[in-house]
Design a protein around this motif. Structure first.
Motif, short mmCIF file in Angstrom:
data_model
loop_
_atom_site.label_atom_id
_atom_site.label_comp_id
_atom_site.label_asym_id
_atom_site.label_seq_id
_atom_site.Cartn_x
_atom_site.Cartn_y
_atom_site.Cartn_z
N ASP A 1 -68.29 42.04 -46.30
CA ASP A 1 -68.56 40.75 -46.94
C ASP A 1 -68.25 39.57 -46.02
OD1 ASP A 1 -65.84 41.02 -46.96
OD2 ASP A 1 -65.61 40.91 -49.15
N ARG B 1 -71.37 42.33 -50.13
CA ARG B 1 -70.24 42.96 -50.80
C ARG B 1 -70.70 44.24 -51.48
NH1 ARG B 1 -65.41 41.94 -51.28
NH2 ARG B 1 -64.25 42.84 -52.99
N GLU C 1 -71.99 39.68 -44.70
CA GLU C 1 -72.04 38.89 -45.96
C GLU C 1 -72.62 39.68 -47.12
OE1 GLU C 1 -73.83 35.19 -44.12
OE2 GLU C 1 -72.43 34.35 -45.59
#
Ligand SMILES: Cc1cc2nc3c(=O)[nH]c(=O)nc-3n(C[C@H](O)[C@H](O)[C@H](O)COP(=O)(O)OP(=O)(O)OC[C@H]3O[C@@H](n4cnc5c(N)ncnc54)[C@H](O)[C@@H]3O)c2cc1C
Length: 394
Positions: free
Chosen positions: A35, A79, A77
């Motif tokens: 993330d 999750r 980026e």
């Protein structure tokens, strides 16, 4: 051989596993999902050199070309929101799914936000990610007074850099000594003296009750539970971390202060492994599960698991070691001591400090301050576990 290795977490441990797999000739697919917006980077400089120099390039573990050349897919980026063990499939926060043959959880830790009023005010900083460090560094340019909540490694490292920059620093610590979880009372005292000599005000056995703001909403200080008020234009939350275990727990894997693994860093599901700060693994030299927060463990886990995956499994057996740079002082720890292990303090000829921790006549750990040669000799001495100290030259 296994075809698809999927790694959740692009920190030190996830990166090391991917790099080691390629070094060891793994030819299948490797995907790193994290993330974080940045490519994998090292965190230790975030509270040390980076705060002073601001050199971001030095943080990155490799250039982006490395991932391309080594056929490592890096998804930033993104999750991971769920694991489906039956389908061997993860779900991403954009709704996509990815399948695994081998899944590696390298999810690290996050800041433990303490129940203190006002910790989300502007001017309160945590120090875990590159973004945290960027924000803190830019505020340091105009900062005059900082209060650090928590007298552990990161709080003390920040304090050393801030004092060098002429910032007034107070540290509030609820325990009776600094770095109490990790080092002996003797070494705590020495480190406390050093920080006091550098002008840091240290408040032990004291609790931060609230972070207070002035009328424009900005931080103006910290109130302690005994009524004392410490003025500040910036507050650093250095109150420790908790492991990111939720994905594993929701998928029915065992979690005990970390994702439980066996000596091969494998969970009860043979296709799922855990490495780095998030893993609770058997102490190679003792009967309990341990969880470490160190670059050493992240790197050695990555290397060990890569061998497991390429079919040359050996139980994880690396000695824990750690360092912390606080101004011109280098604190190093080799081995793992229990809180009630005895502690014997000596000095090296060059003025370094050494604390030898022992249990039942065997050395369990050696703490050194500005004595790197003793640290290296302690790592050799303890490589196979607690040992008699005949080979330790001080
Ligand atoms: C400021 C600072 C200074 C330090 N100094 C030292 C030092 O001097 N010496 C030392 O030995 N150690 C030090 N450490 C500790 C060391 O950096 C860590 O032990 C190491 O980074 C652990 O690596 P990791 O890969 O296990 O976890 P991390 O580096 O935390 O990486 C885990 C990654 O997984 C991501 N993630 C978590 N959940 C998900 C999800 N569901 N989906 C996608 N991504 C997810 C996280 O956001 C994170 O990017 C320091 C740490 C900090 C923060």
């Amino acid at each position: 051989m296994t075809e698809r290795v999927l790694v959740v977490g692009t920190g030190q441990a996830g990166f090391q596993l991917a790099a080691s797999l390629r070094q060891k000739g793994f030819a299948g697919d490797i995907t790193l999902v994290g993330d974080d917006a940045s490519p994998p980077y090292q965190r230790p400089p975030l509270s040390k050199a980076y705060l002073k120099e601001g050199n971001e390039e030095r943080l990155y573990l490799r250039n982006l070309s490395f991932y391309h050349e080594n056929r490592i897919s890096l998804l930033r980026e993104r999750r991971v929101t769920a694991l489906d063990r039956r389908e061997k499939r993860i779900t991403l926060d954009d709704g996509r799914h990815l399948d695994w043959d081998i899944l590696v959880l390298a999810t690290g830790t996050r800041i433990a936000s303490p129940p203190i009023k006002g910790v989300s005010l502007p001017g309160v900083h945590a120090l875990r990610s590159i973004e945290d460090a960027r924000r803190l560094r830019s505020e340091m340019a105009t900062m005059r007074r900082a209060v650090v909540i928590g007298g552990g490694f990161i709080g003390l490292e920040f304090a050393a850099v801030a004092r060098e920059a002429g910032i007034e620093v107070s540290i509030v610590e609820s325990a009776g000594r600094l770095m109490a979880r990790a080092i002996s009372p003797q070494m705590s005292t020495i480190v406390q003296q050093i920080h006091c000599e550098h002008g840091v005000s240290i408040f032990l056995n004291r609790f931060a009750a609230s972070v207070d703001a002035q009328s424009d909403g900005r931080v103006c200080g910290v109130s302690l539970s005994d009524g004392c008020f410490l003025p500040a234009d910036c507050v650093i939350l250095a109150t420790g971390v908790i492991p990111n275990t939720e994905l594993a727990e929701a998928a029915g894997l065992s979690v005990r202060n970390g994702i439980v693994t066996d000596r091969y860093l494998t969970t009860a599901d043979p296709t799922i492994h855990a490495v780095g700060d998030c893993a609770a693994f058997p102490d190679p030299f003792g009967p309990t599960l341990i969880r470490l927060e160190s670059v050493q463990a992240a790197v050695d886990h990555g290397r060990c698991l890569a061998e497991v995956i390429v079919g040359r499994p050996a139980p994880y057996a690396a000695l824990p070691w750690f360092w912390s740079d606080q101004g011109k002082y280098k604190l190093q720890i080799a081995g793992l001591a229990a809180p009630d292990d005895t502690a014997r303090l000596t000095q090296t000829e060059k003025g370094g400090q050494v604390v030898v921790r022992s249990r039942n006549g065997l050395v369990t750990a050696v703490e050194t301050l500005n004595a790197p040669a003793v640290h290296m000799s302690a790592r050799k001495l303890l490589a196979d576990g607690p040992a008699r100290d005949i080979a330790l030259s001080i």
